[in-house]
Design a protein around this motif. Structure first.
Motif, mmCIF file in Angstrom:
data_model
loop_
_atom_site.group_PDB
_atom_site.id
_atom_site.type_symbol
_atom_site.label_atom_id
_atom_site.label_comp_id
_atom_site.label_asym_id
_atom_site.label_seq_id
_atom_site.Cartn_x
_atom_site.Cartn_y
_atom_site.Cartn_z
ATOM 1 N N GLU A 1 0.960 -1.343 0.019
ATOM 2 C CA GLU A 1 0.120 -0.188 -0.192
ATOM 3 C C GLU A 1 0.888 1.465 -0.120
ATOM 4 N N GLN A 2 1.994 1.107 0.595
ATOM 5 C CA GLN A 2 2.650 2.588 0.944
ATOM 6 C C GLN A 2 3.727 2.704 -0.241
ATOM 7 N N TRP A 3 4.146 1.643 -1.095
ATOM 8 C CA TRP A 3 5.263 1.788 -1.826
ATOM 9 C C TRP A 3 5.003 1.404 -3.365
ATOM 10 N N LEU A 4 4.010 0.532 -3.592
ATOM 11 C CA LEU A 4 3.594 0.088 -4.980
ATOM 12 C C LEU A 4 2.833 1.098 -5.659
ATOM 13 N N GLY A 5 2.131 2.197 -5.090
ATOM 14 C CA GLY A 5 1.566 3.077 -5.843
ATOM 15 C C GLY A 5 0.293 2.923 -6.182
ATOM 16 N N SER A 6 -0.457 4.058 -6.585
ATOM 17 C CA SER A 6 -1.878 3.638 -7.105
ATOM 18 C C SER A 6 -2.152 2.854 -8.362
ATOM 19 N N THR A 7 -0.908 2.760 -9.123
ATOM 20 C CA THR A 7 -1.162 2.060 -10.374
ATOM 21 C C THR A 7 -1.685 0.683 -10.133
ATOM 22 N N PHE A 8 -1.400 -0.012 -8.978
ATOM 23 C CA PHE A 8 -1.767 -1.229 -8.649
ATOM 24 C C PHE A 8 -3.105 -1.171 -7.799
ATOM 25 N N LYS A 9 -4.019 -1.560 -8.733
ATOM 26 C CA LYS A 9 -5.427 -1.448 -8.209
ATOM 27 C C LYS A 9 -5.541 -2.309 -7.121
ATOM 28 N N HIS A 10 -5.217 -3.587 -6.685
ATOM 29 C CA HIS A 10 -5.407 -4.467 -5.781
ATOM 30 C C HIS A 10 -4.100 -4.845 -4.974
ATOM 31 N N ARG A 11 -3.263 -3.744 -4.747
ATOM 32 C CA ARG A 11 -2.098 -4.140 -4.331
ATOM 33 C C ARG A 11 -1.991 -4.681 -2.791
ATOM 34 N N ARG A 12 -2.925 -4.459 -1.917
ATOM 35 C CA ARG A 12 -2.725 -4.791 -0.738
ATOM 36 C C ARG A 12 -3.217 -6.271 -0.854
ATOM 37 N N MET A 13 -4.426 -6.646 -1.493
ATOM 38 C CA MET A 13 -5.018 -7.814 -1.347
ATOM 39 C C MET A 13 -3.881 -8.802 -2.210
ATOM 40 N N GLY A 14 -3.238 -8.493 -3.036
ATOM 41 C CA GLY A 14 -2.444 -9.330 -3.886
ATOM 42 C C GLY A 14 -1.122 -9.649 -3.369
ATOM 43 N N ALA A 15 -0.557 -8.609 -2.533
ATOM 44 C CA ALA A 15 0.588 -8.901 -1.621
ATOM 45 C C ALA A 15 0.353 -9.813 -0.574
ATOM 46 N N ALA A 16 -0.993 -9.548 0.099
ATOM 47 C CA ALA A 16 -1.351 -10.698 1.137
ATOM 48 C C ALA A 16 -1.454 -11.827 0.750
ATOM 49 N N ILE A 17 -2.219 -11.972 -0.673
ATOM 50 C CA ILE A 17 -2.396 -13.414 -0.918
ATOM 51 C C ILE A 17 -1.226 -14.129 -1.340
ATOM 52 N N VAL A 18 -0.114 -13.468 -1.900
ATOM 53 C CA VAL A 18 1.072 -14.169 -2.203
ATOM 54 C C VAL A 18 1.730 -14.618 -1.199
ATOM 55 N N GLY B 1 3.059 -19.274 2.437
ATOM 56 C CA GLY B 1 2.738 -20.098 3.960
ATOM 57 C C GLY B 1 2.100 -21.089 3.631
ATOM 58 N N ALA B 2 0.964 -21.409 2.886
ATOM 59 C CA ALA B 2 0.280 -22.731 2.694
ATOM 60 C C ALA B 2 1.013 -23.778 1.976
#
Length: 460
Positions: free
Chosen positions: A119-136, A141-142
C-alpha cells in the motif's frame, strides 16, 4: 541445570521453532542442545528482539493501521514462539509439533506487513496491491505448511527426520525404539536398527571414527538380537558399539547384558559394575548385573540386584527375572506379585503367563496351571517348556489321553529337544523308547547352574 543455562536453551528453542514455523523442513524437528549454549542463547535473544524492534520501527515508519496490525501480529507470533516450547519439551517433544501454533500468527503477520508495504510503496497504479501482496504471502505459507503436513502430523516421522539430520540424536533413536521394545515387536525393532544403520553406516575400519548414532544403531540391533535369542550376533554388535563409542553409557549396558546372555557372566558383571561407578543408567546396569549373577548361580544376590533394578525404574525384563528368581527361591507369593502385573498389562506376554502357570503348578492348582500353560502356548506356540509341563501336569492328574496328545505335539514341534523321548516313556506314549525324567521345566527366564531346569526371564 542453572537457570541461566535453562533460559539460554529456551531462547534457542524459541528461535528454532520460529524458523520451523516459516519453513518446517529447514531444520531438525527436535534440536539438540547447542554446544555453545550461552552464545546460542544470546544470539537467539538478539534475533527475536531484532524482529520485534524492526516490526515496531516499520509500524512507526508507515504510521498506518495495517502496519500497526501487522506489527501486533508479529509480536503475538514471537510470544507464541516463546511460550510453545515450554510445553513441547521433555516427554512431549519433538518441538515441531508446535510449529503450526506459531505459523498461523506468524504468516498472518507477514501477510499483513506485506500488504502494508504494498500500500505504501507500490503506488496507485496497482489497483489491488494490498490484497495481492497478502495473497502471495499467504500462498507461500500454505505451500510450506501443506508440504510439511505429513511430517508435522507424525511424531515418528519427525524423529526419523531428526535422526537423518543429526547422527548424534540419541533421543531420536530411543523414541523410535522404545515403543517397539515395550510391545516386543522384534521384527520391527530390527528393521528400525537396519534403517538407522543405513542412514549412518558403520565405518569400514574398526578404529575409524563413527557418528554417535552409528553406535546407538549398533546397540539397538544388539537389543533386537537379544530379544530374538541370537546372543552371538547381539554380542558382536554390542562389542562393536562399545569399541567405537566407549563414552556412550547406553552401549555399555547393552554390552553387559549381551555378555551375560552369551555365557560370559564374569566379564558381564565387571562391565556392569564399572559402568555403574561411571554413572551409567542404574535400571539397565543393575538388570545386567542381576543377569550375570544369575548365570553364575548366585541366585539370592541376583534376586536382590533385580529388585534394585526395579526400584531404579527397570521395566518388564527385570520384573520377569525377579519373578523367576522368586520361584526358584520358593517364594511363590513374591513371584506372583512381580508377574501378575505383567500379564495384566499384556495378556499375550507368554513368558509371564508361563511363569504364573508354574506358580499355580507348584501350589497344586491344577486348573490354574493348565489354563496358564495353554494361555502361554496360545501367546507363543514355540514355548517348549509350556508344552512339556502341560504334558506332565495332565499325566500326574491321570488325564492320559490329553497328556499323550501334548507329548505328540511336543515331539512334532520340537523334534530335536532331548526331553521328547523321555517324556514319551514317562507318559507311556507309543513313540519309541527312551530314558526317564518327569520333573517339570522351571520358570521361564532364570537359568540355574547346569543340570537344573530353570524359570524364564526372557533372556535365555
Amino acid at each position: 541445570m542453572p537457570w541461566l543455562a535453562e533460559l539460554a536453551l529456551h531462547l534457542s528453542r524459541a528461535l528454532h521453532l520460529a524458523v520451523l514455523a516459516i519453513a518446517p523442513t529447514w531444520l531438525s524437528p527436535e534440536p539438540l542442545p547447542p554446544a555453545a549454549l550461552a552464545l546460542s542463547g544470546a544470539l537467539s535473544a538478539a534475533a527475536l528482539a531484532a524482529a520485534l524492534g524492526l516490526s515496531a520501527w516499520f509500524a512507526a515508519r508507515l504510521d498506518t493501521r495495517l502496519a500497526r496490525n501487522g506489527a501486533a501480529l508479529l509480536w503475538l507470533a514471537i510470544a507464541a514462539a516463546l511460550a510453545v516450547p515450554l510445553y513441547y519439551r521433555g516427554p512431549r517433544a519433538p518441538l515441531a509439533q508446535g510449529a503450526v501454533l506459531v505459523a498461523v500468527p506468524l504468516w498472518a503477520a507477514l501477510a499483513t506487513l506485506a500488504a502494508a508495504a504494498a500500500e505504501q510503496w507500490l503506488g496507485s497504479t496497482f489497483k489491488h496491491r494490498r490484497m495481492g501482496a497478502a495473497i502471495v504471502v499467504i500462498g507461500l505459507g500454505a505451500v510450506q505448511l501443506v508440504g510439511a503436513a505429513p511430517l508435522l502430523g507424525s511424531p515418528e516421522r519427525m524423529w526419523w527426520a531428526a535422526l537423518r539430520r543429526d547422527g548424534a540424536h540419541l533421543r531420536a533413536v530411543d523414541e523410535l525404539a522404545r515403543p517397539l521394545l515395550e510391545r516386543r515387536k522384534l521384527d520391527e525393532l530390527d528393521a528400525v536398527a537396519a534403517r538407522c544403520l543405513k542412514m549412518h553406516p558403520v565405518a569400514a575400519a574398526p578404529a575409524a571414527p563413527a557418528a554417535p548414532a552409528t553406535c546407538a544403531c549398533l546397540s539397538l540391533r544388539a537389543e533386537a538380537r537379544l530379544h530374538s535369542k541370537n546372543a552371538v550376533a547381539a554380542l558382536r554388535d554390542a562389542e562393536a558399539a562399545r569399541e567405537r563409542c566407549p563414552e556412550q553409557k547406553g552401549a555399555r549396558a547393552v554390552l553387559a547384558e549381551a555378555l551375560a546372555v552369551a555365557g560370559r557372566p564374569e566379564r558381564a558383571r565387571a562391565e556392569a559394575q564399572a559402568a555403574l561407578e561411571d554413572g551409567g543408567d542404574p535400571s539397565r546396569l543393575r538388570y545386567a548385573l542381576a543377569l550375570a549373577l544369575q548365570r553364575e548361580g548366585r541366585l539370592s544376590e541376583a534376586r536382590a540386584e533385580a529388585e534394585r533394578a526395579i526400584e531404579a525404574g527397570a521395566g518388564r525384563k527385570a520384573r520377569l527375572l525377579a519373578g523367576a528368581l522368586a520361584i526358584l527361591a520358593g517364594d511363590l507369593d513374591g513371584a506372583r506379585a512381580r508377574l501378575a502385573p505383567l500379564a495384566e498389562q499384556d495378556p499375550s506376554d507368554a513368558e509371564a503367563l508361563y511363569n504364573l502357570a508354574l506358580v499355580a503348578d507348584k501350589r497344586g492348582d491344577y486348573n490354574g496351571a493348565r489354563q496358564g500353560y495353554l494361555a502361554a502356548l496360545k501367546a507363543d506356540p514355540k514355548n517348549a517348556d509350556a508344552r512339556y509341563n502341560l504334558a506332565l501336569l495332565t499325566f500326574r492328574a491321570g488325564i492320559l489321553e490329553e497328556s499323550r496328545h501334548h507329548v505328540r505335539k511336543f515331539i512334532d514341534a520340537f523334534p530335536d529337544d532331548p526331553r521328547g523321548q523321555k517324556l514319551a516313556q514317562t507318559t507311556g506314549t507309543p513313540l519309541g523308547a527312551a530314558g526317564g525324567g518327569s520333573a517339570p521345566s522351571a520358570p521361564s527366564g532364570a537359568r540355574r547352574p547346569p543340570q537344573e531346569p530353570a524359570p524364564s526371564s526372557g533372556s535365555r
